[in-house]
Design a protein around this motif. Sequence first.
Motif, PDB file in Angstrom:
ATOM      1  N   MET A   1       0.837  -1.194   0.000  1.00 39.54           N
ATOM      2  CA  MET A   1       0.000   0.000   0.000  1.00 39.54           C
ATOM      3  C   MET A   1       0.876   1.248   0.000  1.00 39.54           C
ATOM      4  O   MET A   1       1.717   1.420   0.865  1.00 39.54           O
ATOM      5  CB  MET A   1      -0.911   0.002   1.227  1.00 39.54           C
ATOM      6  CG  MET A   1      -1.921   1.132   1.259  1.00 39.54           C
ATOM      7  SD  MET A   1      -3.252   0.932   0.066  1.00 39.54           S
ATOM      8  CE  MET A   1      -4.165  -0.420   0.770  1.00 39.54           C
ATOM      9  N   LYS A   2       0.697   2.106  -1.007  1.00 34.55           N
ATOM     10  CA  LYS A   2       1.461   3.346  -1.091  1.00 34.55           C
ATOM     11  C   LYS A   2       0.821   4.401  -0.188  1.00 34.55           C
ATOM     12  O   LYS A   2      -0.378   4.666  -0.300  1.00 34.55           O
ATOM     13  CB  LYS A   2       1.493   3.864  -2.525  1.00 34.55           C
ATOM     14  CG  LYS A   2       2.087   2.900  -3.537  1.00 34.55           C
ATOM     15  CD  LYS A   2       1.870   3.425  -4.953  1.00 34.55           C
ATOM     16  CE  LYS A   2       2.329   2.417  -5.980  1.00 34.55           C
ATOM     17  NZ  LYS A   2       1.985   2.836  -7.353  1.00 34.55           N
ATOM     18  N   PRO A  25      -7.243   1.616  -5.074  1.00 28.99           N
ATOM     19  CA  PRO A  25      -7.151   0.521  -4.098  1.00 28.99           C
ATOM     20  C   PRO A  25      -5.761   0.290  -3.525  1.00 28.99           C
ATOM     21  O   PRO A  25      -5.643  -0.263  -2.432  1.00 28.99           O
ATOM     22  CB  PRO A  25      -7.623  -0.701  -4.899  1.00 28.99           C
ATOM     23  CG  PRO A  25      -7.429  -0.337  -6.330  1.00 28.99           C
ATOM     24  CD  PRO A  25      -7.649   1.133  -6.409  1.00 28.99           C
ATOM     25  N   GLU A  26      -4.725   0.698  -4.239  1.00 29.95           N
ATOM     26  CA  GLU A  26      -3.365   0.434  -3.774  1.00 29.95           C
ATOM     27  C   GLU A  26      -2.692   1.661  -3.169  1.00 29.95           C
ATOM     28  O   GLU A  26      -1.475   1.683  -2.972  1.00 29.95           O
ATOM     29  CB  GLU A  26      -2.516  -0.128  -4.911  1.00 29.95           C
ATOM     30  CG  GLU A  26      -3.019  -1.489  -5.410  1.00 29.95           C
ATOM     31  CD  GLU A  26      -2.108  -2.099  -6.451  1.00 29.95           C
ATOM     32  OE1 GLU A  26      -1.084  -1.471  -6.791  1.00 29.95           O
ATOM     33  OE2 GLU A  26      -2.420  -3.208  -6.928  1.00 29.95           O
ATOM     34  N   THR A  27      -3.451   2.702  -2.908  1.00 29.28           N
ATOM     35  CA  THR A  27      -2.909   3.895  -2.253  1.00 29.28           C
ATOM     36  C   THR A  27      -3.748   4.223  -1.030  1.00 29.28           C
ATOM     37  O   THR A  27      -4.935   3.899  -0.964  1.00 29.28           O
ATOM     38  CB  THR A  27      -2.895   5.121  -3.191  1.00 29.28           C
ATOM     39  OG1 THR A  27      -4.248   5.465  -3.539  1.00 29.28           O
ATOM     40  CG2 THR A  27      -2.095   4.852  -4.455  1.00 29.28           C
ATOM     41  N   LYS A  28      -3.122   4.889  -0.081  1.00 31.86           N
ATOM     42  CA  LYS A  28      -3.830   5.325   1.121  1.00 31.86           C
ATOM     43  C   LYS A  28      -3.409   6.744   1.463  1.00 31.86           C
ATOM     44  O   LYS A  28      -2.214   7.039   1.540  1.00 31.86           O
ATOM     45  CB  LYS A  28      -3.527   4.390   2.297  1.00 31.86           C
ATOM     46  CG  LYS A  28      -4.236   4.815   3.599  1.00 31.86           C
ATOM     47  CD  LYS A  28      -4.058   3.814   4.696  1.00 31.86           C
ATOM     48  CE  LYS A  28      -4.697   4.294   6.009  1.00 31.86           C
ATOM     49  NZ  LYS A  28      -6.127   4.633   5.845  1.00 31.86           N
ATOM     50  N   ASP A 243       1.003   5.923  -9.925  1.00 31.46           N
ATOM     51  CA  ASP A 243       1.288   4.525 -10.224  1.00 31.46           C
ATOM     52  C   ASP A 243       2.764   4.279 -10.502  1.00 31.46           C
ATOM     53  O   ASP A 243       3.301   3.214 -10.183  1.00 31.46           O
ATOM     54  CB  ASP A 243       0.469   4.051 -11.429  1.00 31.46           C
ATOM     55  CG  ASP A 243      -1.001   3.817 -11.096  1.00 31.46           C
ATOM     56  OD1 ASP A 243      -1.304   3.611  -9.906  1.00 31.46           O
ATOM     57  OD2 ASP A 243      -1.828   3.859 -12.022  1.00 31.46           O
TER      58      ASP A 243
END
Length: 259
Positions: A1-2, A25-28, A243
């Motif tokens: 998670m980035k 979905p892959e970042t916070k 990304d």
Amino acid sequence: MKKVLIAGAAGAMGQKAVALVNSMPETKLTAVLAPHLTADQREQFGLDPDVQIYHQLEQIDAGVADIWLDFTVPAAVYPNVKYAIEHGMAPVVGTTGLTDEQEAELVAASKQHHLGGLIAPNFGMSAVLLMKFAKEAAQYFPDVEIIEMHHADKKDAPSGTALSTAKLIDQVRPTHETNPDEVSTLDQVRGGDYHGIKIHSVRLPGYIAHEQVLFGGAGEALTIRQDSFDRQSFMSGVKVALDKVLSLNELVIGLENIL
């Protein structure tokens, strides 16, 4: 998670960026830098309860983010990006106003810290393509002027996109002479001058971000134009940057260089 920190999260572009990061979905979103944003405004500005709110650079905790996403103001962008690099956060910068010297210093700092990043004068695909097409056309039409039109609240002029367009054109256009007999009866009526390329800035309510590149030749003319009618149009480019930024090994100038 980035993990992402957004500087300028309360602004118009910052709010678009908050929504984008929250949707990926892959970042916070772990933190924001917003001098006037208070804790009781979290819901209003789309911030989850665990998002850290900072008002000054000195307050930012070590390791709070992997990526620094900057949509602030020209006066703040250089110290912001310098801070991000020195503290191990890969910068993605949409704020304009950096000088060539400042960009060079930041690139050097990124190499020293072995850290990737991106400075993009414009995240809109139409603007990136306009710059690409203008550079191509300038090889055949050396007589060129640029008109950029933005909203009345834009703080810097010319726009970073217009200046970047002029730099790209300057790389390829043939040497030629301008009219030596031209007379101006009003100061600065011919706009700014970048190596003989005139740039004209318009600031009016109702506009968002627009640019025209006008080429003139013997008996013909070519106009390339792009229009951004909604700030949401910039988010596709921001997503690409988020990304890819952690895979870069130095600070890159221009979205077109990572597409």
